[in-house]
Design a protein around this motif. Structure first.
Motif, mmCIF file in Angstrom:
data_model
loop_
_atom_site.group_PDB
_atom_site.id
_atom_site.type_symbol
_atom_site.label_atom_id
_atom_site.label_comp_id
_atom_site.label_asym_id
_atom_site.label_seq_id
_atom_site.Cartn_x
_atom_site.Cartn_y
_atom_site.Cartn_z
ATOM 1 N N VAL A 172 0.843 -1.188 0.000
ATOM 2 C CA VAL A 172 0.000 0.000 0.000
ATOM 3 C C VAL A 172 0.881 1.242 0.000
ATOM 4 O O VAL A 172 2.100 1.157 -0.034
ATOM 5 N N GLN A 173 0.257 2.414 0.044
ATOM 6 C CA GLN A 173 1.039 3.656 0.042
ATOM 7 C C GLN A 173 1.633 3.919 1.422
ATOM 8 O O GLN A 173 0.953 3.848 2.443
ATOM 9 N N HIS A 174 2.904 4.237 1.444
ATOM 10 C CA HIS A 174 3.615 4.624 2.654
ATOM 11 C C HIS A 174 4.273 5.978 2.403
ATOM 12 O O HIS A 174 4.142 6.553 1.320
ATOM 13 N N SER A 175 5.009 6.490 3.380
ATOM 14 C CA SER A 175 5.716 7.752 3.192
ATOM 15 C C SER A 175 6.982 7.769 4.039
ATOM 16 O O SER A 175 6.943 7.502 5.242
ATOM 17 N N LYS A 184 9.425 14.656 3.926
ATOM 18 C CA LYS A 184 8.876 13.348 3.571
ATOM 19 C C LYS A 184 8.606 13.239 2.073
ATOM 20 O O LYS A 184 8.391 14.230 1.380
ATOM 21 N N GLN A 185 8.612 12.000 1.602
ATOM 22 C CA GLN A 185 8.316 11.676 0.216
ATOM 23 C C GLN A 185 7.567 10.351 0.210
ATOM 24 O O GLN A 185 7.896 9.433 0.967
ATOM 25 N N ASP A 186 6.558 10.234 -0.640
ATOM 26 C CA ASP A 186 5.678 9.060 -0.617
ATOM 27 C C ASP A 186 6.290 7.849 -1.306
ATOM 28 O O ASP A 186 6.997 7.972 -2.315
ATOM 29 N N ASN A 187 5.986 6.667 -0.753
ATOM 30 C CA ASN A 187 6.253 5.378 -1.402
ATOM 31 C C ASN A 187 4.924 4.895 -1.968
ATOM 32 O O ASN A 187 4.027 4.511 -1.210
ATOM 33 N N GLU A 202 28.291 12.466 11.827
ATOM 34 C CA GLU A 202 27.878 11.124 12.223
ATOM 35 C C GLU A 202 26.739 11.205 13.240
ATOM 36 O O GLU A 202 26.653 12.152 14.017
ATOM 37 N N GLY A 203 25.881 10.192 13.216
ATOM 38 C CA GLY A 203 24.783 10.177 14.167
ATOM 39 C C GLY A 203 23.710 9.195 13.751
ATOM 40 O O GLY A 203 23.769 8.594 12.679
ATOM 41 N N VAL A 204 22.737 9.026 14.626
ATOM 42 C CA VAL A 204 21.586 8.163 14.367
ATOM 43 C C VAL A 204 20.357 9.048 14.250
ATOM 44 O O VAL A 204 20.025 9.797 15.177
ATOM 45 N N PHE A 205 19.681 8.975 13.120
ATOM 46 C CA PHE A 205 18.549 9.836 12.843
ATOM 47 C C PHE A 205 17.281 8.986 12.718
ATOM 48 O O PHE A 205 17.249 8.024 11.946
ATOM 49 N N MET A 206 16.267 9.347 13.477
ATOM 50 C CA MET A 206 15.033 8.567 13.500
ATOM 51 C C MET A 206 14.180 8.874 12.273
ATOM 52 O O MET A 206 14.115 10.007 11.803
ATOM 53 N N GLY A 207 13.537 7.822 11.757
ATOM 54 C CA GLY A 207 12.642 7.975 10.625
ATOM 55 C C GLY A 207 11.317 7.297 10.896
ATOM 56 O O GLY A 207 11.227 6.386 11.730
ATOM 57 N N LYS A 208 10.290 7.739 10.189
ATOM 58 C CA LYS A 208 8.955 7.177 10.387
ATOM 59 C C LYS A 208 8.214 7.123 9.055
ATOM 60 O O LYS A 208 8.553 7.827 8.102
ATOM 61 N N CYS A 209 7.184 6.302 9.039
ATOM 62 C CA CYS A 209 6.215 6.334 7.946
ATOM 63 C C CYS A 209 5.164 7.376 8.305
ATOM 64 O O CYS A 209 4.656 7.386 9.421
ATOM 65 N N THR A 210 4.854 8.271 7.364
ATOM 66 C CA THR A 210 3.897 9.337 7.648
ATOM 67 C C THR A 210 2.641 9.237 6.783
ATOM 68 O O THR A 210 1.946 10.220 6.584
ATOM 69 N N GLU A 211 2.374 8.055 6.271
ATOM 70 C CA GLU A 211 1.139 7.825 5.508
ATOM 71 C C GLU A 211 0.392 6.678 6.170
ATOM 72 O O GLU A 211 0.951 5.599 6.365
ATOM 73 N N LEU A 212 -0.854 6.912 6.557
ATOM 74 C CA LEU A 212 -1.641 5.876 7.219
ATOM 75 C C LEU A 212 -1.716 4.648 6.320
ATOM 76 O O LEU A 212 -2.324 4.673 5.255
ATOM 77 N N CYS A 213 -1.062 3.561 6.748
ATOM 78 C CA CYS A 213 -0.888 2.400 5.875
ATOM 79 C C CYS A 213 -1.410 1.107 6.502
ATOM 80 O O CYS A 213 -1.161 0.033 5.972
ATOM 81 N N GLY A 214 -2.129 1.198 7.614
ATOM 82 C CA GLY A 214 -2.652 0.002 8.256
ATOM 83 C C GLY A 214 -2.625 0.117 9.762
ATOM 84 O O GLY A 214 -2.221 1.145 10.316
ATOM 85 N N HIS A 217 0.679 1.307 11.431
ATOM 86 C CA HIS A 217 1.362 2.439 10.796
ATOM 87 C C HIS A 217 2.219 3.207 11.793
ATOM 88 O O HIS A 217 3.365 3.572 11.512
ATOM 89 N N TRP A 218 1.708 3.429 12.978
ATOM 90 C CA TRP A 218 2.422 4.244 13.963
ATOM 91 C C TRP A 218 3.666 3.549 14.520
ATOM 92 O O TRP A 218 4.502 4.187 15.172
ATOM 93 N N LEU A 219 3.806 2.257 14.245
ATOM 94 C CA LEU A 219 4.973 1.513 14.720
ATOM 95 C C LEU A 219 5.995 1.281 13.603
ATOM 96 O O LEU A 219 6.971 0.561 13.805
ATOM 97 N N MET A 220 5.777 1.898 12.450
ATOM 98 C CA MET A 220 6.639 1.658 11.297
ATOM 99 C C MET A 220 7.818 2.627 11.323
ATOM 100 O O MET A 220 7.923 3.551 10.511
#
Length: 346
Positions: A172-175, A184-187, A202-214, A217-220
């Motif tokens: 399905v569509q993700h982001s 953000k950019q859509d998948n 250098e560093g660790v950068f957090m990322g998330k899915c920002t398109e309601l995908c199921g 979604h909030w754990l992606m």
């Protein structure tokens, strides 16, 4: 006091404003793309503040200057049809819109430019790495086509290097969103979108899915891990040739766990150059800091995840393994094996 409850929503908003996750804010840019977008946010904010101040100033002036006074019955001078005023309040919004539009259009073309082969920036050739990002319900796959590397959940990138990203979706569509590095950019299924980003430090950068995908979604979630170019080259070489660099399981328990893994997991998950690609690649699973994208990495959470995946991440495609599928002894061995999956340092 009876109206004090009306302050509760404001208090709640102020409380939430203090909540957040490190490196998960577009207001703390850590790369040129994020800085570019942050400057547009600032420009928009300054223009809005200017408009707000002017409108309120005029509003207050009108209230004070033309308020009703005892005995004053005259009608103020009417300005309807005043050509000068109409030109002024038409020209000012046009100028404000141009102030927004010009840098937006310029930055849009800059961010859309994916040409780097043989390119030069500031007198130096542009170093770049290509990454194909595929979104799944509910995890991320990172493939480096020029390096013959596939990774899951953690996206390793070298610092001071342009990362050219192709975004795809398997369902399905993700982001895709890494707020500290880029917008953000859509998948989108069947469509390949492109973007680029850079991490100077250098560093660790957090990322998330920002398109309601199921339902999960909030754990992606995922991580972008920026390391120096030499460290990245070592990581990529080891990941591309895992048989020579993958640590062997230590002890009989871990060896037995490999057998459990080959019976129950390898059809979906790859380790080294063996296994399926339905689920995330687990070649360096033992080096991760989280499980399933969001659980702290420890053996209790790993067992809980394997025992009941739907409880911890509803709607995902991974089956759960109850006592009948994998008994307690086999589970301990499997956990030991998964924890041993690390790439050897050269």
């Amino acid at each position: 006091m009876k109206y004090i409850w009306r302050l509760l929503p404001i208090s709640f908003i102020l409380l939430l404003s203090g909540c957040g996750v490190e490196n998960l804010s577009a207001l703390d840019p850590q790369g040129p793309v994020a800085e570019m977008q942050y400057s547009l946010i600032q420009l928009s904010l300054y223009i809005m503040i200017f408009v707000l101040v002017v409108v309120f100033a005029i509003y207050i002036f009108v209230i004070v200057r033309f308020r009703e006074r005892p005995g004053d019955t005259h009608i103020p001078k009417q300005v309807h049809g005043n050509r000068t005023l109409e030109i002024i309040w038409t020209t000012i919004p046009i100028l404000l819109l141009l102030m927004l539009a010009i840098p937006n259009v310029m930055d849009t073309f800059t961010l859309a430019d994916m040409s780097v082969d043989g390119g030069v920036e500031d007198g130096e050739e542009i170093d770049h790495v290509r990454v194909e990002v595929t979104a799944h319900q509910f995890w991320w796959e990172f493939e480096y086509p020029d390096l013959d590397v596939v990774a899951g959940q953690d996206m390793y990138i070298p610092t001071d290097t342009r990362i050219l990203i192709e975004l795809q979706s398997s369902d399905v569509q993700h982001s895709f969103w890494v707020p500290a590095l880029a917008g953000k950019q859509d998948n989108v299924p069947g469509i390949t979108n492109e973007m680029w980003l850079e991490a100077p430090e250098e560093g660790v950068f957090m990322g998330k899915c920002t398109e309601l995908c199921g339902p999960s979604h909030w754990l992606m979630d995922f991580k972008v891990i920026a390391v120096d170019p030499d460290t990245f080259d070592t990581w990529a070489t080891n990941m591309a040739e895992p048989p020579a660099h993958l640590a062997e399981p230590e002890g009989q328990v871990a060896v037995d766990g490999r057998g459990v893994f080959e019976e129950s997991c390898i059809s979906c998950h790859a380790v080294g150059d063996e296994g399926g690609n339905i689920g995330p690649d687990l070649t360096n699973f033992g080096e991760r800091e989280v499980i399933a994208g969001y659980l702290d990495y420890d053996m209790d959470n790993l067992e809980a995840w394997l025992r009941d995946t739907q409880d911890l991440k509803p709607g995902n495609e991974m089956p759960s393994f109850n006592e009948e599928a994998i008994n307690a002894e086999e589970m301990d061995a499997l956990l030991e094996y998964l924890d041993s999956l690390k790439i050897l340092e050269e």
